[in-house]
Design an enzyme around this catalytic site. Structure first.
Site, PDB file in Angstrom:
ATOM      1  N   GLU A 115       0.905  -1.155  -0.067  1.00  0.00           N
ATOM      2  CA  GLU A 115      -0.065  -0.160   0.140  1.00  0.00           C
ATOM      3  C   GLU A 115       0.937   1.251  -0.028  1.00  0.00           C
ATOM      4  O   GLU A 115       1.976   1.177   0.507  1.00  0.00           O
ATOM      5  CB  GLU A 115      -0.863  -0.089   1.241  1.00  0.00           C
ATOM      6  N   ASP A 117       0.053   5.458   0.865  1.00  0.00           N
ATOM      7  CA  ASP A 117      -0.787   6.181   1.317  1.00  0.00           C
ATOM      8  C   ASP A 117      -0.450   7.717   1.126  1.00  0.00           C
ATOM      9  O   ASP A 117       0.422   8.186   1.469  1.00  0.00           O
ATOM     10  CB  ASP A 117      -1.065   6.062   2.618  1.00  0.00           C
ATOM     11  N   GLU A 119      -2.896  10.381   3.055  1.00  0.00           N
ATOM     12  CA  GLU A 119      -4.108  10.620   4.061  1.00  0.00           C
ATOM     13  C   GLU A 119      -4.082  11.866   4.572  1.00  0.00           C
ATOM     14  O   GLU A 119      -2.950  12.564   5.157  1.00  0.00           O
ATOM     15  CB  GLU A 119      -4.064   9.696   5.136  1.00  0.00           C
ATOM     16  N   ASN A 134       2.507   7.109   3.807  1.00  0.00           N
ATOM     17  CA  ASN A 134       3.016   5.929   4.503  1.00  0.00           C
ATOM     18  C   ASN A 134       3.018   4.982   3.289  1.00  0.00           C
ATOM     19  O   ASN A 134       2.587   5.001   2.088  1.00  0.00           O
ATOM     20  CB  ASN A 134       1.997   5.292   5.347  1.00  0.00           C
ATOM     21  N   GLU A 144       5.328   6.133   8.698  1.00  0.00           N
ATOM     22  CA  GLU A 144       4.875   7.379   8.341  1.00  0.00           C
ATOM     23  C   GLU A 144       5.752   8.448   8.399  1.00  0.00           C
ATOM     24  O   GLU A 144       6.324   8.618   9.398  1.00  0.00           O
ATOM     25  CB  GLU A 144       3.683   7.579   9.291  1.00  0.00           C
TER      26      GLU A 144
END
Length: 297
Positions: A115, A117, A119, A134, A144
């Protein structure tokens, strides 16, 4: 000599021609505008309340709605193995504490998933918005970097991009590189699992704002975030899942994209001025030692 009288139809002909010309001149721009409108949302399935419209420039705008009954999102019907993914977003205005808005890639929800990310954690009115970046590889996450955005992301649309190849992952905000996650051959990195593109708006009260101290105020809802200008310049994975992918010809400069001198300057600037959490500095979280890449950045 008597003057020849024009028939009623002859008198009307010039007016009819003029009227047709005027009508066509009006319709042509409208038709051109309509043909220029491209529905990128057709490449996605949707969940929850997703509103679709076009702005004055002809760009499609997809808006996600969050209320007490449900969040919302859209997910690409195709999966990709490397590419450059961009979108313009206008985040929730006012008090968005407790909400989470995302733009990310994922191979699925299994324990060994990959994944990438971006966000956006909701904030109380006038507080800065936090962008959480991340990377997960084979189920290994906890990588992160969180940044305070240096502008109000709810006042207008801003551009966000993820560049992913077999060398590094580059996170960009308004064409400014804020983070580069490099690949090391002896450490986990997403290289083999095709990923779909997702966008979501959901209730993250337990985590999003001040580590869960400020939950959603539902009286301020419903909450709306808008996306437009989505592009995926990427290698499309085989639909049958049998491996392999089809890459764009002549438009894959992102495949060789690595951190350059300008990126190093902007990453250093973002670290000095915007970085508010770095997992490589969180000794409490990693009592047994930091992840391997931390000593190599």
């Amino acid at each position: 000599m008597a003057r020849r009288q024009r028939s009623p139809s002859a008198l009307l002909m010039p007016l009819s021609t003029l009227a047709v010309t005027i009508i066509l001149s009006i319709l042509r721009p409208a038709a051109a505008t309509a043909s220029a409108k491209q529905s990128w949302l057709d490449e996605f399935t949707t969940d929850g309340e997703v509103r679709s419209d076009f702005d004055r420039s002809g760009k499609q705008v997809a808006s996600l709605v969050l209320d007490e009954s449900s969040g919302a999102g859209f997910n690409s019907t195709q999966k990709y193995l490397f590419g450059e993914f961009t979108v313009e977003m206008k985040l929730v205005p006012g008090n968005s504490a407790g909400t989470v808005t995302s733009f990310y890639l994922t191979s699925g929800e299994g324990d060994d998933h990959d994944e990438i990310d971006m966000e956006f954690m909701g904030n109380s009115t006038n507080a800065p918005t936090v962008l959480n970046t991340n990377v997960w590889a084979s189920g290994d996450g906890k990588k992160e970097h969180q940044f305070y955005l240096w502008f109000d992301p709810s006042a207008d649309f801003h551009k966000y991009a993820i560049i992913w190849n077999d060398k590094n992952i580059i996170f960009r905000v308004d064409d400014v590189t804020v983070r580069v996650f490099r690949r090391y051959n002896d450490l986990p990195y997403p290289t083999s699992r095709p990923m779909a593109v997702h966008a979501t708006l959901w209730d993250g009260s337990y985590w999003a704002t001040e580590k869960g101290k400020v939950p959603i105020d539902w009286s301020a809802g419903p909450f709306v975030v808008s996306y437009r200008g989505y592009t995926a310049n990427a290698c499309v994975a085989a639909a049958d899942g049998g491996g392999g992918s089809t890459c764009p010809v002549g438009k894959n400069e992102w495949m060789q994209r690595e951190q350059d001198d300008t990126d190093r300057l902007t990453v250093a600037w973002a670290r000095r001025n915007c970085l508010q959490y770095n997992y490589c500095e969180d000794g409490w979280r990693f009592p047994g030692g930091f992840p391997g890449e931390c000593s190599r950045e």
